[in-house]
Design an enzyme around this catalytic site. Structure first.
Site, mmCIF file in Angstrom:
data_model
loop_
_atom_site.group_PDB
_atom_site.id
_atom_site.type_symbol
_atom_site.label_atom_id
_atom_site.label_comp_id
_atom_site.label_asym_id
_atom_site.label_seq_id
_atom_site.Cartn_x
_atom_site.Cartn_y
_atom_site.Cartn_z
ATOM 1 N N ASP A 104 -9.753 79.499 69.680
ATOM 2 C CA ASP A 104 -10.234 80.027 70.958
ATOM 3 C C ASP A 104 -11.539 79.297 71.249
ATOM 4 O O ASP A 104 -12.588 79.610 70.688
ATOM 5 C CB ASP A 104 -10.445 81.541 70.885
ATOM 6 C CG ASP A 104 -10.900 82.109 72.234
ATOM 7 O OD1 ASP A 104 -11.426 81.327 73.056
ATOM 8 O OD2 ASP A 104 -10.742 83.314 72.461
ATOM 9 N N ARG B 80 -19.448 96.979 74.871
ATOM 10 C CA ARG B 80 -18.585 96.339 73.883
ATOM 11 C C ARG B 80 -18.614 97.212 72.640
ATOM 12 O O ARG B 80 -19.313 96.949 71.673
ATOM 13 C CB ARG B 80 -19.054 94.914 73.555
ATOM 14 C CG ARG B 80 -18.941 93.941 74.702
ATOM 15 C CD ARG B 80 -17.629 93.235 74.876
ATOM 16 N NE ARG B 80 -16.572 93.899 75.611
ATOM 17 C CZ ARG B 80 -15.610 93.256 76.271
ATOM 18 N NH1 ARG B 80 -15.595 91.946 76.338
ATOM 19 N NH2 ARG B 80 -14.654 93.909 76.872
HETATM 20 N N1 F0G Z 1 -11.425 84.508 74.712
HETATM 21 C C1 F0G Z 1 -12.734 84.810 74.740
HETATM 22 C C2 F0G Z 1 -13.581 84.558 73.552
HETATM 23 C C3 F0G Z 1 -13.282 85.374 75.903
HETATM 24 O O1 F0G Z 1 -14.583 85.652 75.924
HETATM 25 C C4 F0G Z 1 -12.444 85.610 77.017
HETATM 26 C C5 F0G Z 1 -12.981 86.224 78.221
HETATM 27 C C6 F0G Z 1 -11.093 85.281 76.924
HETATM 28 C C7 F0G Z 1 -10.624 84.719 75.749
HETATM 29 C C8 F0G Z 1 -10.126 85.538 78.047
HETATM 30 O O2 F0G Z 1 -10.325 84.643 79.066
HETATM 31 O O3 F0G Z 1 -11.058 86.074 80.988
HETATM 32 O O4 F0G Z 1 -10.366 83.696 81.308
HETATM 33 O O5 F0G Z 1 -8.688 85.400 80.779
HETATM 34 N N2 F0G Z 1 -14.071 86.837 78.230
HETATM 35 C C9 F0G Z 1 -14.727 87.421 79.365
HETATM 36 C C10 F0G Z 1 -16.001 88.063 78.922
HETATM 37 C C11 F0G Z 1 -13.875 88.294 80.216
HETATM 38 O O6 F0G Z 1 -16.645 88.699 79.760
HETATM 39 O O7 F0G Z 1 -16.392 87.917 77.763
HETATM 40 P P1 F0G Z 1 -10.094 84.984 80.614
#
Ligand code: F0G
Length: 478
Positions: A235, A402
């Protein structure tokens, strides 16, 4: 006169005495366009948060003064990225911008094959569907909400194999994103390698407080998983921020560029999901990147069902162009130093004020430790959710829970998950706010901290089935 140089490294403030005068650094950009923000009254905010069911996701952005809900899609694009928007080739198939994006991903991240998606969870959906079988286990360095849900919807079960230090908000380990190799190997031995389709390895682990993984740990993870033939899916949402922390704190990397370190991380993995709304600073977009041709073929077949044709995957041509440019900007050393530096500046000030924050300071936000901030509230009274609404009422600063709300319920028992970390995230968008905004945020958190004894908890009155934190509603306990 002896001057001071203040250096921030992994959130640690060090004052070194040197014969030089102190020299400041500033953001490596100047502001070309502004968007006004408006201050509201306390009464207006009180009404707004009540109408929003004490959930900051349900506030209207017009009612927010400084928006630290997320760094996702909220960063400021550069003049070059905006120029890229005008170069959008909106052909249904084979857009020029797709090839530019593919080239940028190959150049900076080194992955061979690219499947564009509308955002990160689109890529998570596809990788989960093509790799996970019913009854599989997916070990990872802490869960992320959407990632875990897609793994479960595909029939898998997420297993947390992050080091124990990551669950302790006061532990100063510089690489709290590290994988516990003993936990990982124990799982492999228990369920068998054939039940583990991949290891989900995140850089700059979001739910741990934006904590990096070290290259030493990633290399050891690679060695272990290769022994069992298990691939690593990365990721890479905030990989440049993680690379910067490696450059600052890991032996052997001080002289390497962030660009080189990013590449080294990616080269130790087999594929990646990317929410391009973070590191590469676009408002929307994402991708799945793979090295295996067969998997790529399956992913490319699936993307046309759920996202769009394989040369746009839910993104407009213009967005792919802005993303290609943003990838290059995200690894520039002056950019990343200022980006993480601003987060650490706020974190350092709050630490000095005595406010309980997760240490070391993360890369994309400052995480308040709600358990210590509001020790009189038990976790079933949603302390982090409560704290986020109190900060909003105080100043119009919007943050995000969170903790227990984000963690959801156990799929089998139906009980709340009670995570060790009960946090409020003050997430800093890239290139958007000034140091003066950071001071306003600091003072607001301080003001709430001074009145913490009077704060009462919340009770949940509406709970959606999936990803409940987005839409749940609460009532104040009297
Ligand atoms: N992986 C991580 C580590 C993330 O922080 C997020 C999204 C996603 C996957 C999913 O991606 O939103 O483009 O579909 N994080 C946002 C946040 C929503 O506020 O931390 P996405």
């Amino acid at each position: 006169m002896i001057g001071d140089i203040i250096e921030i490294r992994a959130g640690i403030l060090r004052t070194m005495t040197t014969p030089k005068k102190r020299r400041s650094w500033a953001e490596p950009f100047k502001i070309k366009m502004v968007e006004p923000v408006f201050m509201t009254t306390r009464e207006q905010r009180q009404k707004a948060i009540e109408e929003a069911g004490f959930n900051t996701f349900l506030l209207r952005s017009e009612d927010v003064y400084i928006d630290l809900l997320t760094d996702s899609g909220t960063s400021a694009m550069s003049d070059r990225q905006w120029a890229g928007i005008l170069l959008g080739d909106e052909a249904y198939a084979g857009s020029r911008n797709f090839y530019n994006l593919e080239e940028a991903i190959q150049k900076y991240y080194g992955y061979k094959y690219v499947v564009p998606t509308h955002q990160g969870r689109g890529a998570e959906h596809i990788i989960s569907r093509i790799m996970i079988k019913d009854g599989d286990y997916i070990p990872g360095n802490m869960y992320f909400t959407t990632t875990k849900l897609h793994q479960e919807l595909a029939g898998g079960r997420f297993v947390d194999v992050i080091i124990d230090e990551a669950h302790d908000p006061d532990n100063w380990h510089p690489f709290k994103g590290n994988i516990d190799l003993d936990k990982l190997e124990a799982l492999i031995k228990k369920v068998g390698a054939e039940k583990i389709p991949y290891v989900a390895m995140a850089t700059a682990v979001n739910m741990a407080g934006g904590q990096p993984i070290s290259l030493e740990n990633l290399k050891a993870t690679r060695e272990l998983t290769q022994k069992y033939g298990i691939p690593i899916i990365h990721d890479m949402t905030r990989v440049a921020e993680n690379a910067y922390m490696i450059q600052q704190n890991e032996d052997g990397y001080h002289d390497k560029s962030v660009e080189e370190i990013v590449r080294e991380i990616c080269d130790l993995t087999d594929g990646a999901t990317m929410s391009a709304k973070k590191d590469p600073m676009v408002n929307i977009g994402g991708f799945l990147a793979l090295n295996d041709e067969k998997l790529f073929d399956e992913a490319r077949n699936m993307v046309v069902i759920y996202e769009g044709l394989h040369t746009y995957g839910g993104m407009a041509g213009r967005d792919m162009e802005a993303l290609a440019i943003g990838i290059a900007e995200s690894v520039q050393s002056d950019h990343i130093r200022a980006r993480v530096g601003q987060v650490h500046y706020l974190g350092r000030r709050l630490t000095e004020d005595g406010v309980p924050v997760v240490q070391p300071i993360g890369t994309h936000g400052v995480f308040l430790n709600a358990k210590r901030f509001l020790p009189h509230l038990s976790q079933d009274k949603f302390p982090a959710q409560t704290l986020a609404s109190e900060i909003y009422i105080d100043s119009g600063v919007r943050s995000m829970e969170r903790g227990v709300v984000s963690a959801g319920r156990d799929a089998e028992t139906g009980d709340h998950h009670y995570p060790e970390l009960e946090l409020v995230r003050l997430t800093i968008p890239r290139r958007v706010y000034t140091m003066a905004h950071m001071h306003v945020v600091e003072e607001s958190v301080q003001a709430v901290y001074e009145n913490r004894d009077k704060i009462k908890g919340l009770e949940m009155i509406y709970e959606p089935k999936h990803l409940r934190f987005f839409q749940a509603r609460f009532r104040k306990l009297s």
